[in-house]
Motif scaffolding. Structure first.
Motif, short mmCIF file in Angstrom:
data_model
loop_
_atom_site.label_atom_id
_atom_site.label_comp_id
_atom_site.label_asym_id
_atom_site.label_seq_id
_atom_site.Cartn_x
_atom_site.Cartn_y
_atom_site.Cartn_z
N LEU A 1 1.26 9.05 9.85
CA LEU A 1 2.72 8.96 9.82
C LEU A 1 3.18 7.53 10.09
O LEU A 1 4.11 7.03 9.45
N TYR A 2 2.48 6.87 11.02
CA TYR A 2 2.79 5.47 11.33
C TYR A 2 2.55 4.59 10.10
O TYR A 2 3.41 3.78 9.73
N LEU A 3 1.39 4.76 9.44
CA LEU A 3 1.09 3.96 8.26
C LEU A 3 2.08 4.23 7.14
O LEU A 3 2.57 3.31 6.48
N ALA A 4 2.39 5.52 6.92
CA ALA A 4 3.33 5.87 5.85
C ALA A 4 4.71 5.30 6.12
O ALA A 4 5.42 4.90 5.19
N SER A 5 5.09 5.23 7.39
CA SER A 5 6.42 4.73 7.75
C SER A 5 6.54 3.23 7.52
O SER A 5 7.55 2.77 6.96
N ILE A 6 5.52 2.47 7.90
CA ILE A 6 5.64 1.02 7.76
C ILE A 6 5.55 0.57 6.32
O ILE A 6 5.97 -0.54 5.98
N THR A 7 5.00 1.43 5.43
CA THR A 7 4.95 1.05 4.02
C THR A 7 6.34 1.01 3.40
O THR A 7 6.52 0.45 2.31
N LEU A 8 7.33 1.59 4.08
CA LEU A 8 8.71 1.58 3.57
C LEU A 8 9.39 0.24 3.82
O LEU A 8 10.45 -0.03 3.27
N ILE A 9 8.78 -0.59 4.67
CA ILE A 9 9.36 -1.89 5.00
C ILE A 9 8.95 -2.90 3.93
O ILE A 9 7.77 -3.06 3.63
N LYS B 1 5.14 -4.27 2.71
CA LYS B 1 4.58 -4.06 1.37
C LYS B 1 3.94 -5.34 0.84
O LYS B 1 2.87 -5.30 0.22
N ARG B 2 4.58 -6.47 1.07
CA ARG B 2 4.01 -7.74 0.60
C ARG B 2 2.72 -8.07 1.36
O ARG B 2 1.76 -8.57 0.78
N ILE B 3 2.70 -7.78 2.65
CA ILE B 3 1.47 -7.99 3.42
C ILE B 3 0.35 -7.11 2.87
O ILE B 3 -0.81 -7.54 2.76
N PHE B 4 0.68 -5.88 2.49
CA PHE B 4 -0.33 -4.99 1.93
C PHE B 4 -0.82 -5.50 0.57
O PHE B 4 -1.97 -5.25 0.19
N GLN B 5 0.04 -6.19 -0.17
CA GLN B 5 -0.41 -6.82 -1.42
C GLN B 5 -1.42 -7.93 -1.13
O GLN B 5 -2.43 -8.07 -1.82
#
Length: 298
Positions: free
Chosen positions: A149-157, A161-165
């Motif tokens: 839930l924590y991971l899914a929540s921060i992906t909305l920021i 998202k750019r950091i994940f790219q």
């Protein structure tokens, strides 16, 4: 550098950039608002070099984890300065200690104590939770649920998202290096953004192993006793998880290990994204600089 040494390079996504760590050096490449890529190089002074006993299996995992956290905070601090075009000094030792302490307390409360508390509340409503293994299984399920839930929540920021790219760009670059390819955007682009030797996979292993390790805590202990015991067992779990991750990466092409690594790779679908060519360029710059600096330092 030899291919074997290259395999010891790992990385981390930062703000508008990537950090790469070789055995003796760390490099951080960041794209500034002007479009320029700036690079920071730092020679590493490791405790394990002064105290060889820290390199033994199961101990080295905990030491490596804390070392990566410290380097990660430094890299994030540098990347924030460059990406925001600010000219501030490096984070001081007290500020770093405070940041690490705050992050550790939050992680302990969120991923250790909260699931334990929730399991205690549910214990009276479900008979199968009464036993040691049932209790720890429910606690593990809740802990994993909170983590997802924590991971899914921060992906909305948007910024996350750019950091994940950049996280995906880091993995693609490492794959290109491991394959012996020339480190170009065109070569790296074709690789997967998910890598078995990733911190996300490490955290999933920690979640699963914790169920087995925490089950050894006497079931009759009070809440505070179980909480303290769990905190004390964290280095044990980290050490075991590190060795399993290394083993899985070494034999990643064997069917049994591919099956074991599969859940961690799927979890990386939350923490990685396909990068742009500009982001791949930054990751490859950090990697090339790390390889050059490591070779010069050898």
């Amino acid at each position: 550098m030899t291919k074997e040494k290259d395999h010891k390079i790992g990385g981390q996504a930062v703000i508008e950039g990537v950090m790469m760590r070789a055995p003796k050096v760390m490099t951080v490449a960041v794209r500034r608002p002007s479009g320029e890529i700036v690079v920071k190089r730092q020679r590493l002074s490791l405790l394990s070099d002064r105290f060889p006993s820290l390199k033994i299996p199961f101990v080295r995992g905990t030491v490596s984890l804390f070392g990566m956290v410290i380097l990660g905070i430094k890299a994030l601090n540098y990347s924030a300065q460059q990406a925001l075009d600010e000219d501030e000094g490096e984070i001081g030792p007290w500020a770093m200690a405070g940041t690490m302490a705050g992050a550790l307390v939050l992680a302990i409360v969120l991923f250790l104590l909260f699931p334990l508390w929730m399991t205690r509340l549910l214990q009276g409503h479900f008979a199968w939770i009464e036993g040691r293994w049932g209790f720890n299984l429910m606690d593990g399920i809740l802990r994993l649920g909170v983590f997802l839930l924590y991971l899914a929540s921060i992906t909305l920021i948007k910024d996350v998202k750019r950091i994940f790219q950049y996280h995906g760009a880091e993995h693609k670059s490492i794959y290109a290096m491991e394959a012996g390819d020339e480190l170009t955007v065109a070569n790296a682009r074709g690789y997967s953004p998910m890598h078995p030797r990733c911190g996300t996979s490490f955290l999933l292993i920690v979640m699963v192993l914790s169920i087995l390790v925490f089950a050894q805590i006497p079931h009759a202990w009070p809440f505070w006793g179980k909480g303290l015991a769990r905190i004390g067992l964290l280095p044990v779990i980290a050490g075991l998880s590190y060795e399993l991750l290394r083993l899985g990466d070494r034999y990643r092409n064997r069917t049994a290990f591919r099956i074991l690594l599969f859940p961690g790779l799927m979890l990386q679908k939350l923490t990685t994204r396909e990068p742009s060519d500009d982001q791949l360029e930054v990751a490859l710059t950090a990697l090339r600089e790390a390889i050059i600096a490591e070779g010069a330092d050898s």
